[in-house]
Scaffold this motif. Structure first.
Motif, PDB file in Angstrom:
ATOM      1  N   THR A 162       0.820  -1.215   0.000  1.00 38.94           N
ATOM      2  CA  THR A 162       0.000   0.000   0.000  1.00 38.94           C
ATOM      3  C   THR A 162       0.852   1.263   0.000  1.00 38.94           C
ATOM      4  N   THR A 163       1.741   1.373   0.970  1.00 36.72           N
ATOM      5  CA  THR A 163       2.546   2.579   1.063  1.00 36.72           C
ATOM      6  C   THR A 163       3.414   2.732  -0.181  1.00 36.72           C
ATOM      7  N   LYS A 192       1.449   3.853  -3.243  1.00 38.60           N
ATOM      8  CA  LYS A 192       1.075   5.268  -3.161  1.00 38.60           C
ATOM      9  C   LYS A 192       2.254   6.168  -3.480  1.00 38.60           C
ATOM     10  N   LEU A 193       3.408   5.832  -2.891  1.00 39.28           N
ATOM     11  CA  LEU A 193       4.586   6.677  -3.108  1.00 39.28           C
ATOM     12  C   LEU A 193       5.077   6.575  -4.550  1.00 39.28           C
ATOM     13  N   ARG A 253       2.887   8.645  -6.768  1.00 37.54           N
ATOM     14  CA  ARG A 253       3.180  10.073  -6.649  1.00 37.54           C
ATOM     15  C   ARG A 253       4.441  10.443  -7.424  1.00 37.54           C
ATOM     16  N   GLN A 254       5.467   9.583  -7.308  1.00 41.18           N
ATOM     17  CA  GLN A 254       6.715   9.849  -8.030  1.00 41.18           C
ATOM     18  C   GLN A 254       6.482   9.891  -9.539  1.00 41.18           C
ATOM     19  N   ASP A 289      -7.155  12.190  -1.726  1.00 41.47           N
ATOM     20  CA  ASP A 289      -6.391  11.783  -0.540  1.00 41.47           C
ATOM     21  C   ASP A 289      -6.432  10.268  -0.334  1.00 41.47           C
ATOM     22  N   SER A 345      11.227  -7.102  -0.213  1.00 44.16           N
ATOM     23  CA  SER A 345      11.348  -5.880   0.594  1.00 44.16           C
ATOM     24  C   SER A 345      11.853  -6.164   2.008  1.00 44.16           C
ATOM     25  N   LEU A 378      14.928  -4.103   2.639  1.00 40.24           N
ATOM     26  CA  LEU A 378      14.958  -2.771   2.031  1.00 40.24           C
ATOM     27  C   LEU A 378      14.012  -1.814   2.746  1.00 40.24           C
ATOM     28  N   GLY A 379      14.355  -0.526   2.741  1.00 40.47           N
ATOM     29  CA  GLY A 379      13.451   0.492   3.258  1.00 40.47           C
ATOM     30  C   GLY A 379      12.420   0.828   2.189  1.00 40.47           C
ATOM     31  N   ILE A 380      11.355   1.497   2.616  1.00 37.23           N
ATOM     32  CA  ILE A 380      10.277   1.870   1.694  1.00 37.23           C
ATOM     33  C   ILE A 380      10.817   2.667   0.510  1.00 37.23           C
ATOM     34  N   ARG A 381      11.626   3.669   0.832  1.00 41.00           N
ATOM     35  CA  ARG A 381      12.195   4.550  -0.183  1.00 41.00           C
ATOM     36  C   ARG A 381      13.046   3.755  -1.181  1.00 41.00           C
ATOM     37  N   GLN A 382      13.829   2.830  -0.626  1.00 38.40           N
ATOM     38  CA  GLN A 382      14.713   2.027  -1.487  1.00 38.40           C
ATOM     39  C   GLN A 382      13.912   1.198  -2.468  1.00 38.40           C
ATOM     40  N   LYS A 424      17.947   0.704   9.119  1.00 34.65           N
ATOM     41  CA  LYS A 424      17.279   1.142   7.896  1.00 34.65           C
ATOM     42  C   LYS A 424      17.165   2.662   7.868  1.00 34.65           C
ATOM     43  N   LEU A 447      10.694   7.617   7.743  1.00 35.75           N
ATOM     44  CA  LEU A 447       9.974   6.764   6.788  1.00 35.75           C
ATOM     45  C   LEU A 447      10.554   5.353   6.785  1.00 35.75           C
ATOM     46  N   ASP A 461       9.244   1.168   8.957  1.00 29.58           N
ATOM     47  CA  ASP A 461       9.163  -0.124   8.310  1.00 29.58           C
ATOM     48  C   ASP A 461      10.120  -1.138   8.950  1.00 29.58           C
TER      49      ASP A 461
END
Lengths: 229, 374
Positions: free
Chosen positions: A25-26, A29-30, A33-34, A80, A208, A211-215, B48, B264, B268
């Motif tokens: 989900t997160t 969404k991210l 947006r990107q 939203d 994942s 890994l982080g969300i951003r990664q 992380k 962020l 996680d």
């Protein structure tokens, strides 16, 4: 001069499938947006049907009533991430445990899946969308140009789920119990006949766990950029 | 210099944080000290989060995302809320400041438990409001007395669960009843900086309170279990209308880009959270046992710190511990003069505390024994 900057087309369909707790989900969404894309939360559609079934006291196995209930529904996703059904904002209503149970039950009915198949394809018309779910790349959008299968090991997914429940104040289930539940669900999901959870043949698998969300989002963006469309 | 300081500001006692390690080194020449004073994460920072912050180092010339979009989106997903219900802050105390700026003036009052986190009264008083202190009962927040302290001037009631510095939690049913009896426009701020450490299942389920349609603000932080105290990032969960007004007074870039990126990623990192929680719970139990063996009184806690009652003047024990290179918190400014508060550290750090305490208590006992012999 260096090569021209490759642009990502504005009308792709990107699918993200995977088991619960992989972070779909997160990340969806991210990523949306990107990319400047819309985000299609297909789980919310099943939840909305679940809500309507509960409100109409429709049995989850009453296919005729479910078919009737599905007729003429109008879905609208809000900026939203909220959802309106026939003009009514159901965002807050579809997140209760009762609706979750009902959503899960109605999602096993072919009549509902068939109906939502059209709804989902309709909502994705024109592309420019990140669609999250469990059968996006395999059943709903087999022609999607980019498909991801987001996974994480059982331990990580159980820990994430446990932490999420805990931080929401629900301390009823132990980590071991949650791990058991997820393992059972994994088995059911991948072995059922109707839209089993499995990666599409052309899906890129991303784990994942470490890994982080951003990664993960960055990795997906890289993969999309490297493709030739 | 001639300054005209408003009387309500002049009356504020500044917040005194736990002594930093560097200060101890300067003052006492102790170099290998351990700090068990500010309820920090002894395991450091979520790996992380560190990785994410590192990869954000390029681009520090740019302003951060003022809306904190990604972090807010992730928090909303975590709690099944709308992004418009999440406000991020430079630590959760930033949100306390926003609440005070929006809702308080010199004609209003807040109700605070006492002792509890000192910043509640400080932010209220800096806005000119009066802070009505309601004493704890058996070291726990006394909801009945809090309710009695509410009057027509009350704008905000602060609750802290687990309560800092006592480590007690509030019962969910009682908080719900408390909310229902409150005038509808009184804001309840529930500070849950230590909620991730709670073990008691009957403790308040704050997300459920948000469903009651009441002005409830739930404050949480990345400073404690995620180990990001130095980056300053916290958040508030609340009804949309409340978030909307807080965002009006929020400084546009209040959470820096490293903090946003790290938070962020930390969100996680359930593995790090689980590891931290396991360590804290294990060490709490071990310390209880060690104090039981010594016959020293303490109060079991639902957080990552607990109160220990000193058999000798706690101020003297605190000073003597400093000289041994162990920083704890003396609870005098929290109106618990006989107590020190110990933050749980690594096993080795906790052992240092025990060894230092033994030494200090023995030394303090000596003159008495000698005088008895005479």
């Amino acid at each position: 001069m260096a090569q021209a900057i490759k642009r990502i087309p504005p009308d792709l369909i990107v699918t993200i499938d995977g088991p619960a707790g992989a972070g779909k989900t997160t990340i969806s969404k991210l990523l949306a947006r990107q990319l400047g894309y819309r985000y299609l939360d297909t789980g919310a559609l099943y939840r909305a049907i679940g809500l309507l079934a509960l409100e109409g006291k429709t049995g989850p196995d009453d296919d005729q009533a479910l078919a009737g209930l599905c007729q003429g529904l109008e879905f609208e996703f809000l900026a939203d991430g909220g959802l309106k059904v026939n003009g009514r904002d159901v965002t807050g209503l579809i997140r209760t445990p009762e609706v979750s149970m009902m959503a899960s039950a109605v999602s096993a009915r072919p009549v509902v899946r068939r109906y939502l198949l059209d709804v989902q394809r309709d909502l994705a018309r024109g592309g420019g969308i990140v669609a999250e779910g469990r059968d996006m790349g395999t059943v709903v959008f087999p022609e999607a140009q980019v498909k991801f299968f987001l996974d994480a090991d059982l331990e990580t997914r159980a820990l994430r789920r446990y932490e999420q429940l805990r931080q929401r104040g629900d301390m009823s289930a132990s980590l071991e119990e949650i791990k058991r539940q997820i393992a059972v669900r994994d088995r059911n999901d991948s072995s059922r006949n109707l839209a089993p959870l499995r990666p599409a043949a052309d899906a890129v698998r991303i784990d994942s766990s470490a890994l982080g969300i951003r990664q993960v989002v960055d990795k997906m963006l890289r993969i999309i950029k490297e493709r030739n469309f | 210099m001639k300054l005209s300081i408003p009387p309500h500001v002049a009356a504020i006692d500044p917040y005194v944080p736990g002594k930093p390690l560097e200060e101890l080194a300067r003052q006492y020449g102790v170099s290998d000290a351990v700090k068990l004073a500010s309820n920090e994460n002894p395991l450091g920072t979520s790996p992380k989060a560190l990785e994410a912050a590192r990869s954000r180092l390029e681009g520090l010339n740019r302003y951060p995302d003022g809306a904190g979009h990604d972090l807010i989106e992730a928090l909303a997903a975590r709690f099944d809320l709308r992004p418009s219900q999440v406000v991020i802050g430079n630590g959760s105390d930033d949100l306390l400041g926003m609440l005070a700026r929006v809702f308080l003036d010199d004609d209003s009052q807040v109700v605070v438990p006492h002792p509890s986190f000192l910043m509640y009264s400080i932010v209220a008083r800096s806005a000119g409001a009066a802070a009505v202190k309601v004493p704890l009962k058996d070291l726990a927040i006394d909801l009945a007395a809090m309710a009695r302290a509410v009057n027509e001037k009350t704008r905000i009631v602060f609750l802290c669960c687990p309560n800092n510095p006592t480590g007690t939690v509030l019962d969910h049913g009682r908080v719900e009843a408390f909310l229902n009896d409150l005038p509808e426009d009184v804001i309840v701020v529930l500070d849950e900086a230590y909620v991730e450490f709670v073990q008691a299942a009957e403790s308040v389920r704050s997300l459920k309170l948000l469903e009651l349609g009441r002005p409830v603000v739930v404050l949480r932080t990345f400073s404690k279990i995620y180990g990001l105290a130095g980056l300053r990032v916290g958040y508030g969960l609340m009804p949309e209308q409340l978030a909307e007004v807080l965002n009006r007074v929020r400084m546009p870039f209040n959470v820096n880009c490293l903090a946003q990126a790290a938070a962020l990623a930390a969100l996680d990192d359930s593995g790090f959270v689980a590891k931290t929680r396991a360590l804290i719970h294990r060490e709490l139990e071990r310390m209880y046992t060690a104090l039981d063996e010594r016959g020293i009184e303490y109060h079991p806690s639902q957080a990552n710190f607990f109160l220990i009652k000193m058999p000798y003047p706690a101020g003297r024990v605190f000073e003597a511990l400093l000289r041994e290179g162990v920083i704890v918190r003396w609870m005098k400014s929290y109106a618990l003069e006989d107590y020190i508060r110990l933050s749980i550290g690594l096993p080795g750090e906790n052992d240092r505390f025990l060894a230092a305490l033994d030494k200090v208590l023995e030394r303090l006992a000596e003159p008495c024994r000698r005088s008895r012999r005479k």
